[in-house]
Scaffold this motif. Structure first.
Motif, PDB file in Angstrom:
ATOM      1  N   LEU A 251      45.795 107.907 -75.939  1.00  0.00           N
ATOM      2  CA  LEU A 251      46.984 107.253 -76.469  1.00  0.00           C
ATOM      3  C   LEU A 251      46.785 105.770 -76.771  1.00  0.00           C
ATOM      4  O   LEU A 251      47.263 105.255 -77.778  1.00  0.00           O
ATOM      5  N   ALA A 252      46.070 105.077 -75.913  1.00  0.00           N
ATOM      6  CA  ALA A 252      46.078 103.617 -75.942  1.00  0.00           C
ATOM      7  C   ALA A 252      44.751 103.026 -76.409  1.00  0.00           C
ATOM      8  O   ALA A 252      43.743 103.719 -76.545  1.00  0.00           O
ATOM      9  N   ASN A 253      44.775 101.732 -76.660  1.00  0.00           N
ATOM     10  CA  ASN A 253      43.546 100.970 -76.883  1.00  0.00           C
ATOM     11  C   ASN A 253      42.574 101.290 -75.750  1.00  0.00           C
ATOM     12  O   ASN A 253      42.927 101.177 -74.576  1.00  0.00           O
ATOM     13  N   PRO A 254      41.346 101.688 -76.034  1.00  0.00           N
ATOM     14  CA  PRO A 254      40.437 102.129 -74.975  1.00  0.00           C
ATOM     15  C   PRO A 254      40.024 101.040 -74.002  1.00  0.00           C
ATOM     16  O   PRO A 254      39.424 101.335 -72.970  1.00  0.00           O
ATOM     17  N   THR A 255      40.360  99.793 -74.293  1.00  0.00           N
ATOM     18  CA  THR A 255      39.987  98.721 -73.362  1.00  0.00           C
ATOM     19  C   THR A 255      41.035  98.498 -72.279  1.00  0.00           C
ATOM     20  O   THR A 255      40.811  97.698 -71.370  1.00  0.00           O
ATOM     21  N   ILE A 256      42.181  99.181 -72.360  1.00  0.00           N
ATOM     22  CA  ILE A 256      43.296  98.855 -71.466  1.00  0.00           C
ATOM     23  C   ILE A 256      42.942  99.032 -70.000  1.00  0.00           C
ATOM     24  O   ILE A 256      43.244  98.160 -69.162  1.00  0.00           O
ATOM     25  N   ALA A 257      42.306 100.144 -69.636  1.00  0.00           N
ATOM     26  CA  ALA A 257      41.995 100.377 -68.223  1.00  0.00           C
ATOM     27  C   ALA A 257      41.121  99.265 -67.669  1.00  0.00           C
ATOM     28  O   ALA A 257      41.382  98.729 -66.579  1.00  0.00           O
ATOM     29  N   ASP A 258      40.079  98.901 -68.408  1.00  0.00           N
ATOM     30  CA  ASP A 258      39.190  97.844 -67.924  1.00  0.00           C
ATOM     31  C   ASP A 258      39.867  96.476 -67.965  1.00  0.00           C
ATOM     32  O   ASP A 258      39.637  95.627 -67.096  1.00  0.00           O
ATOM     33  N   THR A 259      40.705  96.257 -68.965  1.00  0.00           N
ATOM     34  CA  THR A 259      41.439  94.984 -69.036  1.00  0.00           C
ATOM     35  C   THR A 259      42.386  94.834 -67.852  1.00  0.00           C
ATOM     36  O   THR A 259      42.495  93.752 -67.253  1.00  0.00           O
ATOM     37  N   ASN A 260      43.083  95.916 -67.489  1.00  0.00           N
ATOM     38  CA  ASN A 260      43.982  95.868 -66.335  1.00  0.00           C
ATOM     39  C   ASN A 260      43.221  95.548 -65.053  1.00  0.00           C
ATOM     40  O   ASN A 260      43.691  94.765 -64.209  1.00  0.00           O
ATOM     41  N   ASN A 261      42.044  96.144 -64.896  1.00  0.00           N
ATOM     42  CA  ASN A 261      41.245  95.863 -63.712  1.00  0.00           C
ATOM     43  C   ASN A 261      40.803  94.397 -63.696  1.00  0.00           C
ATOM     44  O   ASN A 261      40.788  93.738 -62.644  1.00  0.00           O
ATOM     45  N   TRP A 262      40.455  93.864 -64.856  1.00  0.00           N
ATOM     46  CA  TRP A 262      40.049  92.452 -64.946  1.00  0.00           C
ATOM     47  C   TRP A 262      41.204  91.521 -64.610  1.00  0.00           C
ATOM     48  O   TRP A 262      41.056  90.568 -63.834  1.00  0.00           O
ATOM     49  N   LEU A 263      42.373  91.830 -65.175  1.00  0.00           N
ATOM     50  CA  LEU A 263      43.544  90.985 -64.892  1.00  0.00           C
ATOM     51  C   LEU A 263      43.918  91.013 -63.422  1.00  0.00           C
ATOM     52  O   LEU A 263      44.324  90.010 -62.851  1.00  0.00           O
ATOM     53  N   ALA A 264      43.786  92.195 -62.798  1.00  0.00           N
ATOM     54  CA  ALA A 264      44.125  92.307 -61.381  1.00  0.00           C
ATOM     55  C   ALA A 264      43.180  91.514 -60.505  1.00  0.00           C
ATOM     56  O   ALA A 264      43.529  91.150 -59.369  1.00  0.00           O
TER      57      ALA A 264
END
Length: 266
Positions: A251-264
């Motif tokens: 569904l989403a931009n494929p970078t979202i999971a890794d971006t969320n981990n980076w932001l956290a």
């Protein structure tokens, strides 16, 4: 209950996984069901379980790579129950060792997958449609895959054949809609069938989970319930569509999971 009462359904690849779920749910919702599978003993066992629980079901051998076998399964269904109004073209093969990239794919494997994954749907529909016309209409449901919409490092033939299933679904819908025959498809993502559970290591399941929008994997019944919907009159104004049932994995931009981990981590 009774969402598909008085309908006659042929389910290919129905001895296990998604096919077994669909066959069982169709029977429980009132359909007379024929379970067709290369594993005919598994099909017989599945049908016997349904019959023992008060539902109507039978089993027949099916080699989805053989036109005569497909025709025989359709004829068996009509002879057994008098008509055919639902066809779930569910058989599909994949081979991670031979279905590789463009340079390395085994060409015999390409031909085998085209024959089983794509041609079997053409033939199943070709043999079933005259009976549906005689019955006044029907619903054809095809199993595609999210591989039809996304590329991969390997499984070139699998993805190509499943994309063909999506297009063939639209063609059948267009060509026979005036006969009250609908044709739709389901496109599963990762579904935890017995085969998937037995063959996918935990590390691979974790990778898929990481990119799902939902925090869990799909089960066979998630597809089976969709098949019942498409077989029923609840979807009577729906044709030529492919339901993508994949937990939001694509569904989403494929970078979202890794971006969320980076932001956290900030």
């Amino acid at each position: 209950m009774n969402r598909v009462k008085n309908k006659v359904a042929l389910v290919t690849g129905g001895a296990s996984g998604i096919g077994l779920s669909a066959a069982s749910l169709l029977a429980k919702e009132g359909a007379k069901v024929v379970i067709a599978d290369f594993n005919v003993e598994g099909a017989k066992e599945a049908a016997a379980t349904l019959v023992n629980n008060g539902y109507e079901a039978a089993a027949v051998f099916l080699d989805a790579g053989n036109a005569s076998s497909i025709e025989a399964a359709v004829n068996f269904t009509v002879e057994r129950y008098g008509s055919l109004t639902v066809l779930f073209n569910n058989v599909g093969l994949t081979n991670l060792k031979k279905d590789l990239d463009i340079l390395n794919i085994d060409l015999d494997e390409w031909d085998r997958l085209v024959n089983v994954n794509l041609k079997s749907i053409l033939l199943g529909s070709r043999f079933a449609i005259p009976h549906m016309q005689k019955a006044g209409g029907g619903s054809i449901i095809n199993t595609a895959s999210m591989a039809a919409f996304a590329s991969d490092q390997i499984r070139t033939a699998y993805g190509a054949t499943k994309a063909g299933v999506v297009n063939m679904t639209r063609n059948i819908a267009t060509q026979f809609g005036k006969d009250h025959i609908r044709c739709n498809a389901v496109a599963p993502g990762l579904i935890l069938t017995p085969a998937a559970k037995n063959n996918m290591p935990e590390e691979m399941l974790a990778i898929y989970a990481k990119f799902n929008a939902l925090p869990y994997h799909g089960e066979a019944d998630d597809i089976g319930h969709a098949v019942v919907f498409l077989a029923s009159d609840e979807s009577k104004f729906m044709t030529g569509q492919t339901l993508q049932i994949e937990g939001g994995h694509y569904l989403a931009n494929p970078t979202i999971a890794d971006t969320n981990n980076w932001l956290a981590s900030l």
